[in-house]
Scaffold this motif. Sequence first.
Motif, mmCIF file in Angstrom:
data_model
loop_
_atom_site.group_PDB
_atom_site.id
_atom_site.type_symbol
_atom_site.label_atom_id
_atom_site.label_comp_id
_atom_site.label_asym_id
_atom_site.label_seq_id
_atom_site.Cartn_x
_atom_site.Cartn_y
_atom_site.Cartn_z
ATOM 1 N N GLY A 33 49.211 31.840 3.453
ATOM 2 C CA GLY A 33 48.221 32.318 2.489
ATOM 3 C C GLY A 33 47.442 31.219 1.794
ATOM 4 N N HIS A 34 47.467 30.009 2.333
ATOM 5 C CA HIS A 34 46.701 28.909 1.748
ATOM 6 C C HIS A 34 45.270 28.953 2.296
ATOM 7 N N PRO A 35 44.273 28.987 1.408
ATOM 8 C CA PRO A 35 42.889 28.974 1.891
ATOM 9 C C PRO A 35 42.519 27.577 2.367
ATOM 10 N N PHE A 36 41.636 27.515 3.343
ATOM 11 C CA PHE A 36 41.186 26.215 3.815
ATOM 12 C C PHE A 36 39.777 26.319 4.354
ATOM 13 N N ALA A 37 39.120 25.185 4.401
ATOM 14 C CA ALA A 37 37.776 25.109 4.961
ATOM 15 C C ALA A 37 37.694 23.839 5.784
ATOM 16 N N ARG A 57 47.909 28.464 -2.731
ATOM 17 C CA ARG A 57 47.859 29.861 -2.286
ATOM 18 C C ARG A 57 46.879 30.662 -3.135
ATOM 19 N N TYR A 58 46.053 31.406 -2.454
ATOM 20 C CA TYR A 58 45.088 32.333 -3.067
ATOM 21 C C TYR A 58 44.046 31.660 -3.951
ATOM 22 N N SER A 59 43.840 30.371 -3.799
ATOM 23 C CA SER A 59 42.830 29.667 -4.605
ATOM 24 C C SER A 59 41.550 29.471 -3.798
ATOM 25 N N ILE A 64 36.293 26.643 -1.926
ATOM 26 C CA ILE A 64 34.840 26.775 -1.763
ATOM 27 C C ILE A 64 34.114 25.791 -2.679
ATOM 28 N N THR A 65 34.593 25.639 -3.913
ATOM 29 C CA THR A 65 33.974 24.707 -4.858
ATOM 30 C C THR A 65 34.097 23.268 -4.363
#
Length: 82
Positions: A33-37, A57-59, A64-65
């Motif tokens: 559930g870790h966001p990544f880009a 997780r969930y940040s 995005i910032t």
Amino acid sequence: MKKAKEAERSLFAGEEIDSLSGWSMTYMTNFTGHPFASIPAGLADQLPVGMQIIGKRYSNTDVITASAVFEKLKPWNKIYDI
């Protein structure tokens, strides 16, 4: 079925690449559930280099910032000759 498997393969620098192998690099972040880009970060030996930003997780907003700030500091469209 053989044609479907052939469609999943591509070539890079004359070497055969399995297009399904990319998911394995992001599996653990998706699973936990870790966001990544993945964002463009420049060139190395005239080849594009990407940078992965992984957040708590969930940040999603933090990732995005951070991606937006990095792109403002180093805009990819001024690096790559497209």
